[in-house]
Motif scaffolding. Structure first.
Motif, PDB file in Angstrom:
ATOM      1  N   ILE A 229       0.757  -1.189  -0.032  1.00  0.00           N
ATOM      2  CA  ILE A 229      -0.099  -0.083  -0.120  1.00  0.00           C
ATOM      3  C   ILE A 229       0.986   1.199  -0.093  1.00  0.00           C
ATOM      4  O   ILE A 229       0.606   2.022  -0.508  1.00  0.00           O
ATOM      5  CB  ILE A 229      -0.864  -0.175   1.228  1.00  0.00           C
ATOM      6  CG1 ILE A 229      -2.000  -1.128   1.273  1.00  0.00           C
ATOM      7  CG2 ILE A 229      -1.503   1.489   1.246  1.00  0.00           C
ATOM      8  CD1 ILE A 229      -2.807  -1.288   2.265  1.00  0.00           C
TER       9      ILE A 229
ATOM     10  N   HIS B 131      -5.669   3.254   7.535  1.00  0.00           N
ATOM     11  CA  HIS B 131      -5.666   2.072   6.572  1.00  0.00           C
ATOM     12  C   HIS B 131      -5.670   0.754   7.590  1.00  0.00           C
ATOM     13  O   HIS B 131      -6.293  -0.343   7.080  1.00  0.00           O
ATOM     14  CB  HIS B 131      -4.267   2.203   5.933  1.00  0.00           C
ATOM     15  CG  HIS B 131      -4.013   3.296   4.874  1.00  0.00           C
ATOM     16  ND1 HIS B 131      -2.749   3.341   4.399  1.00  0.00           N
ATOM     17  CD2 HIS B 131      -4.943   3.849   4.514  1.00  0.00           C
ATOM     18  CE1 HIS B 131      -3.143   4.214   3.298  1.00  0.00           C
ATOM     19  NE2 HIS B 131      -4.174   4.438   3.309  1.00  0.00           N
TER      20      HIS B 131
ATOM     21  N   LEU C 159      -1.416  -7.169   4.007  1.00  0.00           N
ATOM     22  CA  LEU C 159      -1.556  -5.907   3.851  1.00  0.00           C
ATOM     23  C   LEU C 159      -1.522  -4.890   5.030  1.00  0.00           C
ATOM     24  O   LEU C 159      -0.920  -3.657   5.271  1.00  0.00           O
ATOM     25  CB  LEU C 159      -2.522  -5.474   2.684  1.00  0.00           C
ATOM     26  CG  LEU C 159      -2.434  -6.097   1.397  1.00  0.00           C
ATOM     27  CD1 LEU C 159      -3.914  -5.682   0.665  1.00  0.00           C
ATOM     28  CD2 LEU C 159      -1.543  -5.107   0.980  1.00  0.00           C
TER      29      LEU C 159
END
Length: 730
Positions: free
Chosen positions: A94, A167, A198
């Motif tokens: 990311i 996030h 992630l």
């Protein structure tokens, strides 16, 4: 509650309805978030995004383009140990994408919006899928998916400043859903491996803590229930994958902690802490809490908002608490405990950052219980009265907490009372409304939009400060303090935000945007052996006395500026009344906000040899993580080489030399053996525990790939083996 073993809504018509509701929640989440820029164009470009993240994105983007995988930047000194810092996200796909974005656009404000707003939609989608997996209807799962994204911490802090917090909170529902998809619903583990990978590689600790708690609950459930199909073993293996990745990401910081000043104690400064009163008023979107903010005042925005549905949830829990999944209950309780914790729990600070996980748990409870209540249609008069009483009590608490906010409290309460009455009336009907069965959750989502719009008017800007840093990368090119590597700031950079000082100097990680090395970058670690010599803070600020501390020779006879290879000293004029007197070999430039003191003859960039004692050496090759030295001559008793590097744990030496006690307690020092003339010495840096960390990362990837492929291939092979073989009767 025993959870269903099949996923809800498996028919084509049901899947289309679910997709429509999910898309609605995602679009509303992203749309209401994006609408914030109408009131403040720099809404998503506040505080740590501005002073920390954008500089990281730019620096990392340039390194990715150059193929530079260096883990250490000597020129950034105490801020240059990227893996130990954690927030650089060196292993995060990311962050790679966001960082590369800084190479294709000059607009940092636009880049911040692009890096954040889509994750509001990601959060809504993940909450929707997770709620559906627990049996919530598509409509109520969508209501909660959207509502979770409007919570106070997410809206006003994570989305505006702490991007890794946003996030991480957005990805945790996907991680949880991926686990359930595999463990409960019998699907492949690929969704879990991807989402967990992630999330963990972001380097943000809060969601990883929640993942640890989730695994503890799942493991306990599996053991106590003696679940079939080897579920306990699968939980353990999935936990091993997460643990291996966590070693790769977090172990460098842990093993480097001995030389840093990361907080280790338990104390309560009241900074960004919440109490039960704040949780209570969290059911009003427009209520202001009694949360102490960074500048010592109360939070000027509704940062404690949890969800308009809380009074309804209280009554639903009273009547159907057994219907709440155990996992959800424990996760909610655990996150609530951390939300109410003291301000400092070792390295964990600011309990308010745990709020998104409390909201997630409460939202899941409501989605499940609302689905059950809508099917039962048995809401009593007493229960409806209780909801009204609870809302009224919250109004009283909110007005008492911040009387000046009474008008917004009453207005928000009126809107929320309307939607709560609508929901309760629909649940009290004798039968469903056949003509418009979905009007109530649709109205609830609409009211959520209205509440968000109200808070946009009430608090249009983030409570996190806008420091006024330029929003264009090009604006950092002509900085007055630029021109040479080795920049040090003296004084309080806050004064630059009240003038045109950003034409002369910047602060924290904004220095990376200039392209010049600075020892005044942002760091959460601090290397006390160095920082205490000129009282350096987290964002590069120092005390006024730092000027003399840097330029006056110490007991060793050398000024700190020579040890740090400083070429430019930026003295922030505010609060410093005495015009600095440059020593011999330095010149003074006077600006509107700063005095800039420069070397007449610049010294080399940090990372190489400062001096050699009892030896002569030359540098053969030098990178951020390695220096190769040629020993040209050495005394009979051996020699010593001092390098312009911090003595971080993880350095090693190969060749006729050994690491020595660091000079001045922070400079990397190497002792050369007698008789080593003509030989090479390699001084290299690898994060402490590097072999374990890399091995853990490789093992995690291998485990994920092998399991995912196996889960897809093995069932097919079994079906092919079990199919009857046609026999030709002829």
């Amino acid at each position: 509650m025993r959870e269903a073993e099949t996923e809800p809504g498996s028919g084509p018509r049901s899947r289309r309805a679910s997709l429509l509701w999910c898309l609605t929640a995602c679009v509303l989440a992203a749309g209401t978030g994006l609408a914030r820029v109408l009131g403040d164009a720099r809404y998503f470009f506040a505080d740590d995004t501005q002073a920390g993240a954008t500089g990281v994105w730019y620096a990392q983007g340039q390194r990715l383009l150059d193929g530079d995988v260096t883990l250490l930047d000597p020129g950034s000194w105490q801020g240059g140990n990227y893996l130990a810092e954690g927030q650089w996200g060196l292993f995060s796909p990311i962050m790679w994408v966001v960082s590369l974005g800084s190479t294709v656009t000059d607009d940092l404000v636009l880049l911040a919006i692009a890096a954040k707003v889509p994750f509001l939609a990601v959060m809504a989608g993940g909450v929707f899928l997770l709620a559906r997996s627990f049996g919530a209807s598509p409509a109520w799962a969508a209501v909660v998916g959207f509502t979770v994204t409007t919570a106070g911490q997410t809206t006003y802090v994570d989305a505006t400043s702490w991007i890794t917090g946003l996030h991480g909170a957005a990805l945790l529902p996907w991680v949880w859903w991926g686990l359930r998809r595999h463990l409960v619903h019998g699907r492949g583990p690929g969704a879990y491996f991807l989402s967990a990978g992630l999330m963990i590689t972001l380097g943000y600790l809060a969601p990883v803590l929640m993942l640890v708690l989730l695994f503890a609950v799942l493991l306990a459930e599996s053991v106590l229930r003696r679940d079939p199909r080897g579920r306990t073993v699968r939980v353990l293996l999935l936990g091993v994958y997460s643990g291996l990745l966590s070693l790769l990401v977090f172990l460098p910081a842990l093993l480097s902690a001995a030389v840093t000043s990361r907080e280790r104690g338990i104390l309560n400064t009241m900074l960004l802490t919440t109490d039960l009163g704040d949780v209570a008023v969290g059911s009003l979107a427009t209520a202001l809490p009694t949360v102490t903010w960074f500048n010592g005042i109360l939070a000027p925005s509704p940062v404690a908002y949890l969800g308009w549905f809380l009074p309804l949830l209280v009554v639903l829990l009273v009547r159907s608490w057994r219907s709440v999944p155990v996992t959800v209950a424990v996760m909610t309780a655990g996150s609530l405990f951390l939300l109410l914790a003291p301000s400092d729990l070792g390295p964990l600070r600011f309990p308010l950052r745990m709020q998104p996980y409390v909201v997630l748990g409460l939202g899941l409870m409501f989605a499940v219980l609302a689905t059950k209540a809508a099917a039962e249609r048995s809401w009593t008069v007493a229960e409806r009265r209780l909801v009204r009483v609870l809302l009224g009590l919250v109004v009283v608490l909110a007005v008492s907490a911040v009387p000046a906010n009474a008008d917004w409290v009453l207005l928000g309460a009126a809107v929320q009372a309307f939607v709560q009455e609508l929901v309760m009336r629909s649940w009290s009907a004798d039968r469903p409304v056949a003509s418009r069965p979905l009007r109530v959750p649709a109205a609830a989502m609409a009211v959520g939009v209205v509440l968000s719009a109200m808070t946009m008017v009430q608090a249009p800007t983030s409570p996190m400060p806008d420091h006024g840093l330029p929003g264009s990368i090009d604006d950092y090119d002509d900085l007055a303090a630029g021109g040479e590597h080795g920049i040090l700031t003296v004084g309080d950079w806050h004064a630059l935000t009240d003038s045109d000082g950003f034409d002369e100097a910047v602060f924290a990680n904004a220095w990376y945007l200039t392209g010049w090395d600075s020892s005044s970058v942002y760091t959460v670690l601090r290397f006390p052996a160095l920082a205490d010599q000129f009282c350096a803070g987290f964002r590069g600020e120092t005390c006024a006395d730092a000027y003399d501390a840097v330029l006056v020779p110490g007991d060793e006879g050398r000024p700190l500026a020579d040890e740090l290879l400083v070429n430019t000293i930026v003295v922030v004029r505010d609060g410093i009344t005495t015009r600095p007197v440059p020593p011999a070999g330095w010149s003074l430039e006077t600006g509107d906000a700063t005095w800039i003191v420069r070397r007449d003859v610049p010294v080399e960039r940090a990372g190489g040899v400062l001096r050699a004692e009892g030896a002569e050496v030359s540098v053969v090759r030098q990178t951020g993580s390695e220096v190769v030295l040629q020993v040209d001559d050495v005394d009979a008793a051996g020699g010593r080489v001092v390098l312009s590097r911090l003595d971080w744990p993880g350095y090693r030496v190969s060749g006729p030399a050994a690491l020595a006690t660091p000079e001045r307690d922070f400079l990397l020092t190497v002792d050369l053996e007698a008789g080593s003339t003509g030989r090479e010495v390699v001084v290299s840096f690898r994060p402490p525990g590097w072999a374990v960390e890399v091995g853990a990362g490789i093992a995690a990837v291998v485990l994920a790939l092998a399991w995912t492929v196996g889960a897809a291939v093995v069932p097919r092979l079994r079906r092919a083996r079990d199919e009857p073989v046609a026999v030709d009767a002829a």
